[in-house]
Design a protein around this motif. Sequence first.
Motif, PDB file in Angstrom:
ATOM      1  N   PRO A   1       0.772  -1.253   0.000  1.00 56.37           N
ATOM      2  CA  PRO A   1       0.000   0.000   0.000  1.00 56.37           C
ATOM      3  C   PRO A   1       0.799   1.296   0.000  1.00 56.37           C
ATOM      4  CG  PRO A   1      -0.084  -1.015   2.164  1.00 56.37           C
ATOM      5  CD  PRO A   1       0.638  -1.976   1.278  1.00 56.37           C
ATOM      6  N   VAL A   2       1.953   1.329  -0.674  1.00 60.44           N
ATOM      7  CA  VAL A   2       2.593   2.597  -1.028  1.00 60.44           C
ATOM      8  C   VAL A   2       2.304   2.814  -2.512  1.00 60.44           C
ATOM      9  CG1 VAL A   2       4.769   3.830  -1.299  1.00 60.44           C
ATOM     10  CG2 VAL A   2       4.356   2.481   0.758  1.00 60.44           C
ATOM     11  N   VAL A   3       1.377   3.745  -2.794  1.00 66.75           N
ATOM     12  CA  VAL A   3       0.824   3.872  -4.143  1.00 66.75           C
ATOM     13  C   VAL A   3       0.894   5.318  -4.625  1.00 66.75           C
ATOM     14  CG1 VAL A   3      -0.686   1.873  -3.866  1.00 66.75           C
ATOM     15  CG2 VAL A   3      -1.532   4.138  -3.263  1.00 66.75           C
TER      16      VAL A   3
ATOM     17  N   PRO B   1       3.541  12.720  -4.754  1.00 65.21           N
ATOM     18  CA  PRO B   1       2.563  11.911  -5.487  1.00 65.21           C
ATOM     19  C   PRO B   1       2.544  10.452  -5.070  1.00 65.21           C
ATOM     20  CG  PRO B   1       4.515  12.201  -6.810  1.00 65.21           C
ATOM     21  CD  PRO B   1       4.743  13.007  -5.557  1.00 65.21           C
ATOM     22  N   ILE B   2       3.208  10.110  -3.979  1.00 65.65           N
ATOM     23  CA  ILE B   2       3.281   8.724  -3.543  1.00 65.65           C
ATOM     24  C   ILE B   2       3.206   8.682  -2.025  1.00 65.65           C
ATOM     25  CG2 ILE B   2       5.814   8.665  -3.412  1.00 65.65           C
ATOM     26  CD1 ILE B   2       5.642   5.819  -4.570  1.00 65.65           C
ATOM     27  N   GLY B   3       2.537   7.645  -1.495  1.00 69.15           N
ATOM     28  CA  GLY B   3       2.442   7.509  -0.049  1.00 69.15           C
ATOM     29  C   GLY B   3       1.574   6.334   0.339  1.00 69.15           C
ATOM     30  N   TRP B   4       1.426   6.166   1.626  1.00 69.28           N
ATOM     31  CA  TRP B   4       0.667   5.054   2.208  1.00 69.28           C
ATOM     32  C   TRP B   4      -0.825   5.247   1.966  1.00 69.28           C
ATOM     33  CZ3 TRP B   4       2.226   0.593   4.502  1.00 69.28           C
ATOM     34  CH2 TRP B   4       1.281  -0.124   5.251  1.00 69.28           C
ATOM     35  N   ASP B   5      -1.525   4.137   1.635  1.00 70.04           N
ATOM     36  CA  ASP B   5      -2.968   4.156   1.429  1.00 70.04           C
ATOM     37  C   ASP B   5      -3.590   3.078   2.316  1.00 70.04           C
ATOM     38  OD1 ASP B   5      -5.591   3.917   0.566  1.00 70.04           O
ATOM     39  OD2 ASP B   5      -5.113   4.105  -1.554  1.00 70.04           O
ATOM     40  N   ASP B   6      -4.273   3.513   3.399  1.00 72.50           N
ATOM     41  CA  ASP B   6      -4.870   2.563   4.345  1.00 72.50           C
ATOM     42  C   ASP B   6      -5.930   1.677   3.703  1.00 72.50           C
ATOM     43  OD1 ASP B   6      -3.670   2.748   6.914  1.00 72.50           O
ATOM     44  OD2 ASP B   6      -4.563   4.730   7.179  1.00 72.50           O
ATOM     45  N   THR B   7      -6.502   2.117   2.600  1.00 69.88           N
ATOM     46  CA  THR B   7      -7.599   1.368   1.981  1.00 69.88           C
ATOM     47  C   THR B   7      -7.119   0.367   0.933  1.00 69.88           C
ATOM     48  OG1 THR B   7      -7.972   2.957   0.178  1.00 69.88           O
ATOM     49  CG2 THR B   7      -9.057   3.405   2.286  1.00 69.88           C
ATOM     50  N   TYR B   8      -5.825   0.360   0.611  1.00 68.99           N
ATOM     51  CA  TYR B   8      -5.355  -0.408  -0.543  1.00 68.99           C
ATOM     52  C   TYR B   8      -5.215  -1.899  -0.261  1.00 68.99           C
ATOM     53  CZ  TYR B   8      -2.660  -1.387  -4.787  1.00 68.99           C
ATOM     54  OH  TYR B   8      -2.230  -1.884  -5.993  1.00 68.99           O
TER      55      TYR B   8
ATOM     56  N   ASN C   1       2.090   9.432   6.922  1.00 63.92           N
ATOM     57  CA  ASN C   1       1.623  10.817   7.056  1.00 63.92           C
ATOM     58  C   ASN C   1       2.490  11.813   6.304  1.00 63.92           C
ATOM     59  OD1 ASN C   1      -0.579  10.275   9.000  1.00 63.92           O
ATOM     60  ND2 ASN C   1       1.107   9.595  10.314  1.00 63.92           N
ATOM     61  N   SER C   2       3.738  11.442   6.049  1.00 62.74           N
ATOM     62  CA  SER C   2       4.645  12.300   5.294  1.00 62.74           C
ATOM     63  C   SER C   2       5.797  11.440   4.796  1.00 62.74           C
ATOM     64  CB  SER C   2       5.186  13.435   6.170  1.00 62.74           C
ATOM     65  OG  SER C   2       6.155  12.942   7.086  1.00 62.74           O
TER      66      SER C   2
ATOM     67  N   ASP D   1       7.903   9.919   7.514  1.00 62.75           N
ATOM     68  CA  ASP D   1       7.223   9.019   8.443  1.00 62.75           C
ATOM     69  C   ASP D   1       7.398   7.574   7.967  1.00 62.75           C
ATOM     70  OD1 ASP D   1       5.597   7.777  10.260  1.00 62.75           O
ATOM     71  OD2 ASP D   1       3.717   8.540   9.430  1.00 62.75           O
ATOM     72  N   PHE D   2       8.201   6.806   8.681  1.00 62.08           N
ATOM     73  CA  PHE D   2       8.376   5.410   8.300  1.00 62.08           C
ATOM     74  C   PHE D   2       8.742   4.592   9.529  1.00 62.08           C
ATOM     75  CE2 PHE D   2      12.250   7.777   7.485  1.00 62.08           C
ATOM     76  CZ  PHE D   2      13.199   7.081   8.206  1.00 62.08           C
ATOM     77  N   ASP D   3       8.309   3.356   9.523  1.00 60.92           N
ATOM     78  CA  ASP D   3       8.673   2.416  10.571  1.00 60.92           C
ATOM     79  C   ASP D   3       9.960   1.687  10.186  1.00 60.92           C
ATOM     80  OD1 ASP D   3       6.583   2.661  12.520  1.00 60.92           O
ATOM     81  OD2 ASP D   3       5.220   1.773  11.064  1.00 60.92           O
TER      82      ASP D   3
END
Length: 245
Positions: free
Chosen positions: A101-103, A115-122, A174-175, A178-180
């Motif tokens: 879910p990085v789309v 134009p790219i980031g985490w998508d909780d719904t993906y 969130n930005s 922001d990464f684990d």
Amino acid sequence: GQILALEEGHFPWELSPELDTMGCEDFGGKLQTAFTAHPKLCPETNELHFFGYSPIAPYVTYHVLDAKGDLVHTAPITTPKGTMMHDFMITRDHAIFMDLPVVFDLDKIAQGLPPIGWDDTYGARIGIMPRMGTDKDIRWFEVDPCYVFHPLNAYVEGDEVVCDVGRHATMWKNSMDDFDPSYMWRWTFNLKTGAVTEGPLDDRVLEFGTFNQKIAGAKGRYLYSTTSKPGWFLFTGLVKHDLET
């Protein structure tokens, strides 16, 4: 017989043995996509398996170079959106794709946002297909949402495909800051029952895992990784895992 400089956003660039830039390589005009930074060389066949991803369709395309360096296979892979697929895996029988879910969302460019980031719904899924297969041959398995930059090895054991990866619980949620951190993780996919099992192999922060490339796609004993503090490239040492003990 070529030295190719790779970065996932474009064609490979050929270098001379003296590191002069020779020009981009499109394999006689056959390559129409970007070329991953992480192709996989099969030690049995000497084929080079690779892919390209894109923010516009076709979002993912699988390719194979034969032992002579000719592009002999190209197959678009269907994903719901353009997904940032930094790396992939092979076994001696399969190519394995990570639809995570990085789309891409190109509408964000107009808002001045990345134009790219985490998508909780993906959602998150792993696609396993026969090597030299096509989109109709791929089988998707759902996994817990996460992101993987760098897998380690993958192999077949009985009815199961085993994949060891460096897993981030989230990435750019969130930005872009922001990464684990990444932890060594194992996915196991049963091709007969469809069952998926997954879990950690170590509780240390580990990245850039690798292994003996002579056994790529087959079961091996040792894995090698960097240890680090949470953050980008804050390396503190190396670790060797013995998977038998």
